[in-house]
Design an enzyme around this catalytic site. Structure first.
Site, short mmCIF file in Angstrom:
data_model
loop_
_atom_site.label_atom_id
_atom_site.label_comp_id
_atom_site.label_asym_id
_atom_site.label_seq_id
_atom_site.Cartn_x
_atom_site.Cartn_y
_atom_site.Cartn_z
N LYS A 180 4.90 -13.08 81.07
CA LYS A 180 3.79 -13.67 80.31
C LYS A 180 2.87 -12.58 79.77
O LYS A 180 2.55 -11.62 80.50
CB LYS A 180 2.99 -14.63 81.20
CG LYS A 180 1.79 -15.26 80.49
CD LYS A 180 1.22 -16.44 81.25
CE LYS A 180 0.29 -16.06 82.36
NZ LYS A 180 -0.90 -15.29 81.95
N GLU A 226 -0.75 -11.97 77.18
CA GLU A 226 -1.91 -12.62 76.58
C GLU A 226 -2.15 -12.08 75.17
O GLU A 226 -2.28 -10.86 75.00
CB GLU A 226 -3.16 -12.34 77.43
CG GLU A 226 -3.08 -12.90 78.84
CD GLU A 226 -4.34 -12.65 79.66
OE1 GLU A 226 -5.35 -12.15 79.10
OE2 GLU A 226 -4.31 -12.94 80.86
N GLU A 270 -5.28 -21.93 77.76
CA GLU A 270 -6.35 -21.95 78.77
C GLU A 270 -7.68 -22.27 78.11
O GLU A 270 -8.09 -21.62 77.13
CB GLU A 270 -6.40 -20.59 79.49
CG GLU A 270 -7.45 -20.55 80.59
CD GLU A 270 -7.29 -19.38 81.55
OE1 GLU A 270 -6.29 -18.64 81.44
OE2 GLU A 270 -8.17 -19.21 82.41
O1 KIV Z 1 -3.05 -15.06 86.14
C1 KIV Z 1 -3.08 -16.30 86.16
O2 KIV Z 1 -3.14 -16.95 87.21
C2 KIV Z 1 -3.04 -16.98 84.88
C3 KIV Z 1 -3.32 -18.46 84.88
C4 KIV Z 1 -4.77 -18.71 84.95
C5 KIV Z 1 -2.71 -19.14 83.72
O3 KIV Z 1 -2.84 -16.37 83.89
#
Ligand code: KIV
Length: 281
Positions: A128, A130, A197
């Site tokens: 993931k 951002e 989010e």
């Molecule tokens: O790091 C995390 O837990 C996240 C969530 C808030 C989606 O990115």
């Protein structure tokens, strides 16, 4: 607190993969995602029927005691990803493991590939990142090289300093349009999941509807996303300090950690969580 199973809800579920994730999206079955940072909680999440375990960089706040996710290193993410993957090996290993790329680890496509490789070799199935339009070439670079990608838009905690705090995003017409455009760009670059989010529920519903091959997973983004994610410590009610308004403590009604996770799964699947009215930003 007990972690005794109250029912083996996930015992018949086959292991998740990108194909089954896309099948859930196509069939409209709600996707459950929960953070975990170690072997034991990962194994309990597996038992509870969680489909995706996010080894989130939120570990910087809930495990390491920092006041943001910025100090989290790639080495810390590697370590916790390995712990989670090991916990799942001892169990049946049904959830997908999503490794969070920490701040400063994906400034260029090449750097992103090197960082993502570390997490994939530690046991992640997907990573993931951002960010919006600027990340699309990086997403394509990773996907082309065999690394499934989940995007993260709206409130992106690694950008807390440019965003000026942990605030709702996409409130103005132009910000909403930008979020929609960014979502489409990430999908078209090959992202197959997208965390939204702190985005207004109506907007996240529209984004979810517009995306065809990318599953939105909301946190403080209303009920109309393809799935829901919570931070483990928030849903167990053990977060110290400020708890996000959108979080729900599933422990109070469940009495055990496994029970709380099962209640979360059940509430998401039946669209009882989240309640839009409580999250109308
Ligand atoms: O790091 C995390 O837990 C996240 C969530 C808030 C989606 O990115």
């Amino acid at each position: 607190m007990s972690v005794q199973p109250s029912a083996p809800t996930a015992s018949l579920r086959p292991a998740m993969n990108m194909h089954s994730l896309m099948k859930m999206l196509a069939e409209g079955e709600k996707i459950t995602m929960l953070t975990a940072y170690d072997a034991t909680f990962a194994a309990v999440a597996d038992l509870a029927g969680i489909e995706i375990i996010l080894v989130g960089d939120s570990l910087g706040m809930v495990c390491q005691g920092h006041n943001s996710t910025l100090p989290v290193t790639l080495e810390a993410m590697r370590y916790h990803t390995e712990c989670v993957a090991r916990g799942l090996q001892k169990q049946n290993g049904r959830p997908l493991v999503l490794g969070d790329m920490p701040f400063g680890s994906y400034a260029t496509p090449e750097q992103a590939f090197r960082s993502a490789s570390v997490l994939m070799q530690a046991g992640a199935h997907m990573v993931k990142l951002e960010g919006g339009a600027w990340l699309a070439p990086t997403v394509e670079f990773l996907v082309t090289r065999g690394i499934p990608v989940c995007g993260h838009l709206g409130l992106t905690p690694q950008s807390v300093n440019t965003l000026g705090g942990y605030r709702v995003q996409g409130r103005t017409e132009s910000a909403a349009q930008q979020l929609m455009n960014d979502s489409l760009l990430l999908q078209n670059a090959g992202a197959q999941a997208l965390v939204l989010e702190m985005v207004p529920a109506v907007l996240s519903g529209e984004i979810t509807h517009a995306l065809k091959t990318c599953a939105t997973v909301g946190i403080g983004a209303g009920v109309d996303t393809a799935g829901q994610i919570l931070v483990l410590h928030d849903m167990l009610g053990v977060t110290q300090g400020k708890v996000p308004k959108f979080a729900h403590n599933f422990m109070t009604e469940s009495g055990s950690i496994l029970g709380a996770m099962q209640a979360f799964v059940q509430a998401v699947k039946t669209k009882k969580f989240p309640i839009n009215e409580l999250h109308a930003w």
